[in-house]
Design a protein around this motif. Structure first.
Motif, PDB file in Angstrom:
ATOM      1  N   LEU A 209      38.562  -8.250 -15.380  1.00  0.00           N
ATOM      2  CA  LEU A 209      38.506  -6.860 -15.836  1.00  0.00           C
ATOM      3  C   LEU A 209      37.076  -6.328 -15.749  1.00  0.00           C
ATOM      4  N   VAL A 210      36.129  -7.149 -16.166  1.00  0.00           N
ATOM      5  CA  VAL A 210      34.725  -6.728 -16.131  1.00  0.00           C
ATOM      6  C   VAL A 210      34.165  -6.833 -14.709  1.00  0.00           C
ATOM      7  N   THR A 211      34.471  -7.941 -14.059  1.00  0.00           N
ATOM      8  CA  THR A 211      33.850  -8.204 -12.766  1.00  0.00           C
ATOM      9  C   THR A 211      34.275  -7.192 -11.703  1.00  0.00           C
ATOM     10  N   ASN A 212      35.552  -6.827 -11.688  1.00  0.00           N
ATOM     11  CA  ASN A 212      35.981  -5.876 -10.663  1.00  0.00           C
ATOM     12  C   ASN A 212      35.201  -4.567 -10.783  1.00  0.00           C
TER      13      ASN A 212
ATOM     14  N   GLU B  11      23.043 -14.704  -3.998  1.00  0.00           N
ATOM     15  CA  GLU B  11      22.438 -13.372  -3.994  1.00  0.00           C
ATOM     16  C   GLU B  11      21.863 -13.054  -5.368  1.00  0.00           C
ATOM     17  N   CYS B  12      20.542 -12.923  -5.441  1.00  0.00           N
ATOM     18  CA  CYS B  12      19.885 -12.649  -6.730  1.00  0.00           C
ATOM     19  C   CYS B  12      19.268 -11.267  -6.684  1.00  0.00           C
ATOM     20  N   ILE B  13      20.007 -10.282  -7.135  1.00  0.00           N
ATOM     21  CA  ILE B  13      19.490  -8.920  -7.048  1.00  0.00           C
ATOM     22  C   ILE B  13      19.395  -8.254  -8.422  1.00  0.00           C
TER      23      ILE B  13
ATOM     24  N   GLN C 189      32.026  -4.257 -12.376  1.00  0.00           N
ATOM     25  CA  GLN C 189      30.565  -4.398 -12.285  1.00  0.00           C
ATOM     26  C   GLN C 189      30.066  -5.046 -10.996  1.00  0.00           C
ATOM     27  N   SER C 190      30.862  -5.910 -10.383  1.00  0.00           N
ATOM     28  CA  SER C 190      30.332  -6.626  -9.213  1.00  0.00           C
ATOM     29  C   SER C 190      30.035  -5.622  -8.098  1.00  0.00           C
ATOM     30  N   GLY C 191      29.100  -6.023  -7.246  1.00  0.00           N
ATOM     31  CA  GLY C 191      28.721  -5.121  -6.158  1.00  0.00           C
ATOM     32  C   GLY C 191      27.939  -3.920  -6.649  1.00  0.00           C
ATOM     33  N   GLY C 192      27.294  -4.060  -7.802  1.00  0.00           N
ATOM     34  CA  GLY C 192      26.401  -3.000  -8.271  1.00  0.00           C
ATOM     35  C   GLY C 192      27.047  -2.018  -9.228  1.00  0.00           C
ATOM     36  N   GLY C 193      28.305  -2.233  -9.606  1.00  0.00           N
ATOM     37  CA  GLY C 193      28.939  -1.327 -10.569  1.00  0.00           C
ATOM     38  C   GLY C 193      29.486  -0.072  -9.894  1.00  0.00           C
ATOM     39  N   LEU C 194      30.342   0.633 -10.634  1.00  0.00           N
ATOM     40  CA  LEU C 194      31.019   1.804 -10.054  1.00  0.00           C
ATOM     41  C   LEU C 194      30.029   2.890  -9.644  1.00  0.00           C
ATOM     42  N   PHE C 195      28.963   3.027 -10.434  1.00  0.00           N
ATOM     43  CA  PHE C 195      27.976   4.072 -10.154  1.00  0.00           C
ATOM     44  C   PHE C 195      27.409   3.897  -8.745  1.00  0.00           C
ATOM     45  N   ALA C 196      27.127   2.647  -8.381  1.00  0.00           N
ATOM     46  CA  ALA C 196      26.531   2.387  -7.061  1.00  0.00           C
ATOM     47  C   ALA C 196      27.475   2.834  -5.951  1.00  0.00           C
TER      48      ALA C 196
ATOM     49  N   PRO D 139      30.928 -20.854 -11.604  1.00  0.00           N
ATOM     50  CA  PRO D 139      30.054 -20.398 -12.682  1.00  0.00           C
ATOM     51  C   PRO D 139      29.158 -19.235 -12.238  1.00  0.00           C
ATOM     52  N   ASP D 140      28.822 -18.383 -13.195  1.00  0.00           N
ATOM     53  CA  ASP D 140      27.800 -17.346 -12.990  1.00  0.00           C
ATOM     54  C   ASP D 140      26.565 -17.768 -13.780  1.00  0.00           C
ATOM     55  N   SER D 141      25.415 -17.236 -13.401  1.00  0.00           N
ATOM     56  CA  SER D 141      24.179 -17.757 -14.001  1.00  0.00           C
ATOM     57  C   SER D 141      23.134 -16.695 -14.242  1.00  0.00           C
TER      58      SER D 141
ATOM     59  N   ALA E 117      16.911  -8.174 -15.202  1.00  0.00           N
ATOM     60  CA  ALA E 117      17.188  -8.016 -16.639  1.00  0.00           C
ATOM     61  C   ALA E 117      17.184  -6.525 -17.008  1.00  0.00           C
ATOM     62  N   LYS E 118      16.249  -5.786 -16.493  1.00  0.00           N
ATOM     63  CA  LYS E 118      16.169  -4.313 -16.527  1.00  0.00           C
ATOM     64  C   LYS E 118      15.759  -3.676 -17.853  1.00  0.00           C
ATOM     65  N   GLY E 119      15.687  -4.436 -18.946  1.00  0.00           N
ATOM     66  CA  GLY E 119      15.181  -3.869 -20.197  1.00  0.00           C
ATOM     67  C   GLY E 119      15.827  -2.538 -20.552  1.00  0.00           C
ATOM     68  N   ASN E 120      14.989  -1.527 -20.831  1.00  0.00           N
ATOM     69  CA  ASN E 120      15.499  -0.180 -21.088  1.00  0.00           C
ATOM     70  C   ASN E 120      15.881   0.448 -19.754  1.00  0.00           C
ATOM     71  N   ARG E 121      17.184   0.632 -19.563  1.00  0.00           N
ATOM     72  CA  ARG E 121      17.696   1.091 -18.263  1.00  0.00           C
ATOM     73  C   ARG E 121      17.180   2.464 -17.847  1.00  0.00           C
ATOM     74  N   SER E 122      16.733   3.262 -18.800  1.00  0.00           N
ATOM     75  CA  SER E 122      16.294   4.616 -18.428  1.00  0.00           C
ATOM     76  C   SER E 122      14.854   4.631 -17.920  1.00  0.00           C
TER      77      SER E 122
ATOM     78  N   HIS F 284      23.554 -12.775 -13.935  1.00  0.00           N
ATOM     79  CA  HIS F 284      24.960 -12.795 -13.473  1.00  0.00           C
ATOM     80  C   HIS F 284      25.155 -13.505 -12.137  1.00  0.00           C
ATOM     81  N   ILE F 285      24.255 -14.359 -11.714  1.00  0.00           N
ATOM     82  CA  ILE F 285      24.263 -14.796 -10.311  1.00  0.00           C
ATOM     83  C   ILE F 285      25.384 -15.805 -10.026  1.00  0.00           C
ATOM     84  N   THR F 286      26.304 -15.398  -9.167  1.00  0.00           N
ATOM     85  CA  THR F 286      27.471 -16.219  -8.841  1.00  0.00           C
ATOM     86  C   THR F 286      27.050 -17.478  -8.094  1.00  0.00           C
ATOM     87  N   ALA F 287      27.511 -18.618  -8.580  1.00  0.00           N
ATOM     88  CA  ALA F 287      27.377 -19.921  -7.909  1.00  0.00           C
ATOM     89  C   ALA F 287      25.954 -20.480  -7.899  1.00  0.00           C
TER      90      ALA F 287
HETATM   91  C1  LIG Z   1      31.000 -11.848 -12.812  1.00  0.00           C
HETATM   92  C2  LIG Z   1      29.858 -11.116 -12.190  1.00  0.00           C
HETATM   93  C3  LIG Z   1      29.236 -11.659 -11.092  1.00  0.00           C
HETATM   94  C4  LIG Z   1      28.121 -11.038 -10.556  1.00  0.00           C
HETATM   95  N1  LIG Z   1      27.480 -11.641  -9.498  1.00  0.00           N
HETATM   96  C5  LIG Z   1      26.267 -11.173  -9.129  1.00  0.00           C
HETATM   97  C6  LIG Z   1      25.489 -11.888  -8.160  1.00  0.00           C
HETATM   98  O1  LIG Z   1      25.920 -12.907  -7.603  1.00  0.00           O
HETATM   99  N2  LIG Z   1      24.260 -11.426  -7.870  1.00  0.00           N
HETATM  100  C7  LIG Z   1      23.748 -10.318  -8.469  1.00  0.00           C
HETATM  101  O2  LIG Z   1      22.612  -9.967  -8.170  1.00  0.00           O
HETATM  102  N3  LIG Z   1      24.463  -9.615  -9.374  1.00  0.00           N
HETATM  103  C8  LIG Z   1      25.705 -10.018  -9.717  1.00  0.00           C
HETATM  104  N4  LIG Z   1      26.441  -9.299 -10.632  1.00  0.00           N
HETATM  105  C9  LIG Z   1      25.790  -8.196 -11.319  1.00  0.00           C
HETATM  106  C10 LIG Z   1      26.372  -6.813 -11.078  1.00  0.00           C
HETATM  107  O3  LIG Z   1      25.958  -6.299  -9.849  1.00  0.00           O
HETATM  108  C11 LIG Z   1      25.889  -5.994 -12.282  1.00  0.00           C
HETATM  109  O4  LIG Z   1      26.639  -6.406 -13.405  1.00  0.00           O
HETATM  110  C12 LIG Z   1      25.973  -4.499 -12.052  1.00  0.00           C
HETATM  111  O5  LIG Z   1      25.051  -4.115 -11.063  1.00  0.00           O
HETATM  112  C13 LIG Z   1      25.641  -3.737 -13.348  1.00  0.00           C
HETATM  113  O6  LIG Z   1      24.401  -4.140 -13.874  1.00  0.00           O
HETATM  114  P1  LIG Z   1      24.294  -4.583 -15.407  1.00  0.00           P
HETATM  115  O7  LIG Z   1      25.356  -5.594 -15.653  1.00  0.00           O
HETATM  116  O8  LIG Z   1      22.894  -4.945 -15.683  1.00  0.00           O
HETATM  117  O9  LIG Z   1      24.715  -3.302 -16.218  1.00  0.00           O
HETATM  118  P2  LIG Z   1      23.840  -1.999 -16.475  1.00  0.00           P
HETATM  119  O10 LIG Z   1      22.914  -1.757 -15.333  1.00  0.00           O
HETATM  120  O11 LIG Z   1      23.268  -2.082 -17.828  1.00  0.00           O
HETATM  121  O12 LIG Z   1      24.947  -0.889 -16.388  1.00  0.00           O
HETATM  122  C14 LIG Z   1      25.835  -0.575 -17.459  1.00  0.00           C
HETATM  123  C15 LIG Z   1      26.204   0.903 -17.343  1.00  0.00           C
HETATM  124  O13 LIG Z   1      25.025   1.703 -17.519  1.00  0.00           O
HETATM  125  C16 LIG Z   1      24.854   2.593 -16.416  1.00  0.00           C
HETATM  126  N5  LIG Z   1      23.412   2.727 -16.147  1.00  0.00           N
HETATM  127  C17 LIG Z   1      22.519   1.730 -15.958  1.00  0.00           C
HETATM  128  N6  LIG Z   1      21.288   2.246 -15.739  1.00  0.00           N
HETATM  129  C18 LIG Z   1      21.412   3.583 -15.806  1.00  0.00           C
HETATM  130  C19 LIG Z   1      20.502   4.678 -15.676  1.00  0.00           C
HETATM  131  N7  LIG Z   1      19.211   4.478 -15.441  1.00  0.00           N
HETATM  132  N8  LIG Z   1      20.992   5.929 -15.795  1.00  0.00           N
HETATM  133  C20 LIG Z   1      22.289   6.145 -16.030  1.00  0.00           C
HETATM  134  N9  LIG Z   1      23.207   5.155 -16.167  1.00  0.00           N
HETATM  135  C21 LIG Z   1      22.775   3.893 -16.060  1.00  0.00           C
HETATM  136  C22 LIG Z   1      25.596   1.908 -15.258  1.00  0.00           C
HETATM  137  O14 LIG Z   1      25.988   2.852 -14.258  1.00  0.00           O
HETATM  138  C23 LIG Z   1      26.777   1.294 -15.972  1.00  0.00           C
HETATM  139  O15 LIG Z   1      27.786   2.255 -16.145  1.00  0.00           O
HETATM  140  C24 LIG Z   1      27.623  -9.848 -11.133  1.00  0.00           C
HETATM  141  C25 LIG Z   1      28.286  -9.284 -12.229  1.00  0.00           C
HETATM  142  C26 LIG Z   1      29.397  -9.883 -12.752  1.00  0.00           C
HETATM  143  C27 LIG Z   1      30.083  -9.256 -13.937  1.00  0.00           C
END
Ligand SMILES: Cc1cc2nc3c(=O)[nH]c(=O)nc-3n(C[C@H](O)[C@H](O)[C@H](O)COP(=O)(O)OP(=O)(O)OC[C@H]3O[C@@H](n4cnc5c(N)ncnc54)[C@H](O)[C@@H]3O)c2cc1C
Length: 466
Positions: free
Chosen positions: A420-423, A126-128, A425-432, A231-233, A131-136, A167-170
């Protein structure tokens, strides 16, 4: 279908996988990658069938609530590459009818791809996450327009994409990268509304691999991570051609989030299923080390373990609710309830630190200082270590030290840090998860209940839901 040996051969396909700065010539001779590769190959052998048309039953879409439920313990026993392949294919099948509403040609393409992936016994990741650059800033307002994967060229037979998914798993050990937009796109961001399947060995794809697999030391000191790692990639798409039949979304901005939503659901179901087991493991470790320390009956230790049990049991209940309230797509594919899946994943992730804190509190400092397995091999040291690591009442020192090493590996070393980090951030992070929960929660009902409790007849206009 592929045998384990055929899977191993399939990875010698000219892919560009990098590990610690080196282009890996042979994945099997890179120890940190060879172990997960062997685990994946083992599961190819486990499910191999030479019967014509046979496919891995794990990759079939659940056709009932019972099938959805029964698949979970099976997946938990398997490698992550097979898990994410299941999630990827289910994501496509659940998204298909929604995308077909605006682009009818897409659904048959998705079904053809899923059938082909099963027939060829591919591992699809799953590649979703971009890089996102400036998140805002949105994709089209970034300094670097490639901060989100986008279409940079068009040909009669397909598109050329550029960007990176992080971060792409596998990914390093899979066959196909399922690329999807990470969020909803707006008019003007059509080039970013791209979903497609890209072979890992396609020209222009570069894959860096990172891992918590122990890179040195005695595997006995890393009883979990030396056996079970993936591995993650970062997957870089440096002007990669994608043929039309592998494109699942191209320019339909309004549908861009459909894939992210569907993927989020399946990824969070996988994450929750894992964390339900993980929570019970932490309870078990807390009880075992409390017993080995002679403190299992002490009230403050019991209270912490009771709290851990309550959390672990609530997670199981949340997963159960997600499965009990499963729904079906128009084609009859079952998927878990969105609300229960999201809240349970959120709860599991946010309370993980508390679970680990209780475990460390109960266990003591030897979590990080217990002598190594090799120290116990030393004939001079062994009797001394047995004497001083013993827990009294016949608890052997080596056994107690082994428990500490397992706790360290699972919660306080590279693998524990990864969790600690993965729980979170994975699945889109707590915000999602908060976002989905808020969208699905019946706020009107809650407000009506509150008004009733307050004895107020109707809500004031100024207090409307924002
Ligand atoms: C071990 C691991 C495996 C993973 N596997 C996969 C995978 O297989 N495929 C895949 O696609 N992804 C994978 N992920 C990615 C995971 O979904 C992301 O880490 C997560 O969505 C957060 O994105 P980010 O790491 O870029 O952090 P950021 O998006 O930079 O987020 C960091 C913080 O900033 C906040 N934030 C970001 N943007 C904004 C904004 N515009 N306004 C306000 N707050 C903001 C977020 O809510 C968060 O609190 C994996 C992550 C990990 C750690």
């Amino acid at each position: 279908m592929l045998t384990g040996q055929e899977y191993r051969a399939s990875l010698r396909d000219g892919r560009r996988v990098y590990f610690q700065g080196r282009l890996v010539e042979d994945l099997e001779s890179e120890p940190a990658l060879a172990a997960p590769l062997a685990a994946i190959a083992g599961n190819y052998d486990k499910y191999y069938s030479a019967a014509p048309g046979a496919v891995n039953p794990v990759l079939l879409a659940p056709r009932s609530q019972a099938e959805l439920r029964d698949r979970i313990p099976v997946l938990m026993e398997l490698d992550l590459a097979l898990n994410v392949t299941y999630q990827s294919l289910m994501t496509l099948l659940v998204a298909a009818p929604k995308v077909a509403a605006v682009a009818p040609e897409i659904a048959p393409r998705i079904h053809a791809y899923v059938d082909q992936a099963r027939q060829r016994d591919l591992r699809v990741v799953e590649c979703i996450t971009d890089a996102k650059g400036n998140r805002s800033r949105p994709p089209a307002a970034q300094d670097d327009p490639d901060a989100y994967v986008r279409v940079v060229g068009r040909r009669a037979d397909g598109v050329i994409i550029r960007g990176a998914k992080l971060h792409i798993t596998a990914a390093a050990l899979a066959h196909d990268l399922m690329v999807m937009p990470t969020k909803t796109m707006k008019p003007g961001e059509e080039d970013y509304a791209i979903a497609c399947a890209v072979p890992v060995n396609a020209p222009g794809v570069h894959v860096t691999a990172t891992t918590y697999h122990p890179l040195a030391g005695d595997p006995r000191d890393f009883p979990v991570s030396s056996q079970d790692s993936m591995p993650d990639s970062m997957c870089i798409f440096d002007d990669v051609f994608v043929p039309a039949e592998r494109i699942f979304l191209d320019g339909q901005t309004a549908q861009a989030a459909v894939f992210a939503h569907s993927l989020g659901l399946w990824e969070r179901l996988g994450g929750t299923s894992f964390m339900v087991v993980q929570a019970d493991e932490l309870v078990g470790l807390a009880q075992l080390i409390a017993e080995a320390n002679g403190l299992a009956r002490v009230s403050h230790v019991r209270e912490k373990i009771d709290e851990m049990i309550i959390h672990a049991t609530l997670l199981r209940a949340g997963l159960e609710a997600a499965l009990t309230h499963a729904q079906a797509t128009p084609e009859g594919y079952f998927y878990p309830d969105d609300m229960y899946t999201n809240v349970t994943k959120y709860q599991a992730a946010t309370q993980f630190n508390t679970m680990v804190r209780h475990l460390h509190d109960i266990a003591g400092g030897a979590v990080v200082t217990a002598p190594s397995a090799a120290d116990f091999d030393n004939p001079t040291l062994r009797p001394l270590l047995e004497k001083y690591m013993a827990g009294g009442d016949g608890v052997p020192g080596d056994y107690r030290a082994s428990l500490f090493r397992a706790i360290r590996d699972l919660t306080a070393d590279a693998y524990g840090g990864w969790h600690l980090v993965t729980n979170i951030q994975s699945g889109g992070g707590l915000f999602a998860q908060r976002l989905v929960t808020r969208r699905l929660y019946d706020m009107d009902r809650a407000k009506a209940l509150a008004l009733k409790a307050a004895g107020l007849p109707a809500r004031p206009a100024a207090a409307e839901t924002p």
